[in-house]
Scaffold this motif. Structure first.
Motif, PDB file in Angstrom:
ATOM      1  N   GLY A 261     -20.187 -45.461  -9.701  1.00 25.63           N
ATOM      2  CA  GLY A 261     -19.955 -45.791  -8.297  1.00 25.63           C
ATOM      3  C   GLY A 261     -21.195 -45.634  -7.452  1.00 25.63           C
ATOM      4  O   GLY A 261     -21.516 -46.492  -6.617  1.00 25.63           O
ATOM      5  N   MET A 262     -21.947 -44.524  -7.670  1.00 27.33           N
ATOM      6  CA  MET A 262     -23.161 -44.304  -6.896  1.00 27.33           C
ATOM      7  C   MET A 262     -24.223 -45.346  -7.238  1.00 27.33           C
ATOM      8  O   MET A 262     -24.944 -45.815  -6.362  1.00 27.33           O
ATOM      9  CB  MET A 262     -23.704 -42.902  -7.152  1.00 27.33           C
ATOM     10  N   ARG A 263     -24.313 -45.713  -8.511  1.00 31.44           N
ATOM     11  CA  ARG A 263     -25.296 -46.737  -8.890  1.00 31.44           C
ATOM     12  C   ARG A 263     -24.964 -48.058  -8.217  1.00 31.44           C
ATOM     13  O   ARG A 263     -25.859 -48.772  -7.747  1.00 31.44           O
ATOM     14  CB  ARG A 263     -25.340 -46.909 -10.403  1.00 31.44           C
ATOM     15  N   ALA A 264     -23.676 -48.398  -8.151  1.00 26.11           N
ATOM     16  CA  ALA A 264     -23.268 -49.640  -7.496  1.00 26.11           C
ATOM     17  C   ALA A 264     -23.654 -49.632  -6.020  1.00 26.11           C
ATOM     18  O   ALA A 264     -24.099 -50.641  -5.467  1.00 26.11           O
ATOM     19  CB  ALA A 264     -21.761 -49.839  -7.655  1.00 26.11           C
ATOM     20  N   VAL A 265     -23.502 -48.470  -5.375  1.00 27.19           N
ATOM     21  CA  VAL A 265     -23.890 -48.344  -3.967  1.00 27.19           C
ATOM     22  C   VAL A 265     -25.404 -48.467  -3.822  1.00 27.19           C
ATOM     23  O   VAL A 265     -25.911 -49.176  -2.944  1.00 27.19           O
ATOM     24  CB  VAL A 265     -23.404 -46.998  -3.390  1.00 27.19           C
ATOM     25  N   LEU A 266     -26.139 -47.782  -4.687  1.00 29.98           N
ATOM     26  CA  LEU A 266     -27.601 -47.807  -4.606  1.00 29.98           C
ATOM     27  C   LEU A 266     -28.167 -49.197  -4.858  1.00 29.98           C
ATOM     28  O   LEU A 266     -29.192 -49.580  -4.280  1.00 29.98           O
ATOM     29  CB  LEU A 266     -28.199 -46.819  -5.607  1.00 29.98           C
ATOM     30  N   ASP A 267     -27.502 -49.970  -5.715  1.00 28.22           N
ATOM     31  CA  ASP A 267     -27.974 -51.321  -6.028  1.00 28.22           C
ATOM     32  C   ASP A 267     -27.918 -52.253  -4.819  1.00 28.22           C
ATOM     33  O   ASP A 267     -28.551 -53.307  -4.820  1.00 28.22           O
ATOM     34  CB  ASP A 267     -27.150 -51.915  -7.177  1.00 28.22           C
TER      35      ASP A 267
ATOM     36  N   LEU B 200     -18.510 -36.217   0.527  1.00 32.22           N
ATOM     37  CA  LEU B 200     -19.138 -36.985   1.601  1.00 32.22           C
ATOM     38  C   LEU B 200     -18.971 -38.480   1.338  1.00 32.22           C
ATOM     39  O   LEU B 200     -18.946 -38.914   0.187  1.00 32.22           O
ATOM     40  CB  LEU B 200     -20.628 -36.666   1.690  1.00 32.22           C
ATOM     41  N   PRO B 201     -18.870 -39.293   2.389  1.00 32.58           N
ATOM     42  CA  PRO B 201     -18.835 -40.746   2.197  1.00 32.58           C
ATOM     43  C   PRO B 201     -20.103 -41.222   1.501  1.00 32.58           C
ATOM     44  O   PRO B 201     -21.174 -40.623   1.680  1.00 32.58           O
ATOM     45  CB  PRO B 201     -18.760 -41.290   3.635  1.00 32.58           C
ATOM     46  N   PRO B 202     -20.030 -42.276   0.694  1.00 30.24           N
ATOM     47  CA  PRO B 202     -21.196 -42.775  -0.041  1.00 30.24           C
ATOM     48  C   PRO B 202     -22.409 -43.037   0.840  1.00 30.24           C
ATOM     49  O   PRO B 202     -23.541 -42.751   0.451  1.00 30.24           O
ATOM     50  CB  PRO B 202     -20.682 -44.072  -0.683  1.00 30.24           C
ATOM     51  N   GLU B 203     -22.173 -43.578   2.039  1.00 31.59           N
ATOM     52  CA  GLU B 203     -23.309 -43.890   2.907  1.00 31.59           C
ATOM     53  C   GLU B 203     -24.055 -42.625   3.332  1.00 31.59           C
ATOM     54  O   GLU B 203     -25.273 -42.645   3.545  1.00 31.59           O
ATOM     55  CB  GLU B 203     -22.866 -44.680   4.136  1.00 31.59           C
TER      56      GLU B 203
END
Length: 209
Positions: free
Chosen positions: A5-11, A96-99
């Motif tokens: 999930g974090m990788r998808a956000v970072l991408d 914490l929210p991803p952002e």
């Protein structure tokens, strides 16, 4: 799942790139040594080697340039204390929210430090009894009245933006004040500025209403 999930956000972030992943602490230490990333995001609970031991191993390596951001689901004082003692630049809760996590990565990458506001006050009362003061009280005389005001707001876990709003000044002005405070008091980062303020009685370790 969390890593994916974090990788998808970072991408989706134009200024950030996920250069590697690791499923356990030992692999994380090896990958950091191989890739030399700007920031390593470590979970406290990892197999083979926990995130705190991995943090100690990474930051104990001579010439290490990587900043470490520690995440956890478990809000325990011992985790925070050990992570900061090892030299971690940040300690945050995983809820914490991803952002906000992404924003924290940027903060750590540029050399600043942060800890989750929900644990700041509880941390300092314990942390301050476990380390030597970085400078004597006489050092406070070097600060201007505005710099003292900024130091108190830092100790209240305020961000630069919140300090700027409270003092009705710009973000760059706050950054300048923070840099001068750290230099004058011989402090490494904002976390140590919080500790310094509590150590020298500028504020008391009491929870907010």
């Amino acid at each position: 799942m969390f890593r994916s999930g974090m990788r998808a956000v970072l991408d989706t972030q134009p200024d950030l790139e996920c250069v590697g992943e690791a499923a356990d602490g030992r692999a994380a230490v090896a990958e950091v040594a191989r890739l030399r990333p700007d920031v390593a995001v470590l979970d406290v609970r990892m197999p083979k080697l926990d995130g705190l031991a991995a943090t100690e191993a990474i930051l104990g390596t001579p010439g290490c340039v990587t900043k470490v951001l520690v995440l956890t689901t478990y809000d325990h004082d011992d985790y925070v204390y050990r992570a900061l003692r090892a030299g971690a630049s940040g300690f945050l809760l995983k809820n914490l929210p991803p952002e906000e996590l992404v924003s924290a990565m940027r903060v750590v990458a540029r050399g600043d430090a942060l800890i989750d506001p929900s644990v700041t006050r509880r941390l300092v009362s314990r942390f301050t009894t476990s380390i030597e003061p970085p400078a004597g009280p006489a050092e406070l005389d070097r600060l201007t009245s505005r710099e003292r005001e900024v130091l108190l707001l830092i100790a209240d876990a305020r961000s630069n933006a919140e300090i700027a709003e409270a003092l009705h000044v710009g973000d760059e002005t706050v950054k300048t004040h923070v840099s001068r405070i750290l230099a004058k008091l011989g402090l490494r980062d904002r976390v140590h500025a919080v500790v310094y303020a509590y150590q020298h009685g500028l504020v008391r370790a009491a929870p907010r209403d």
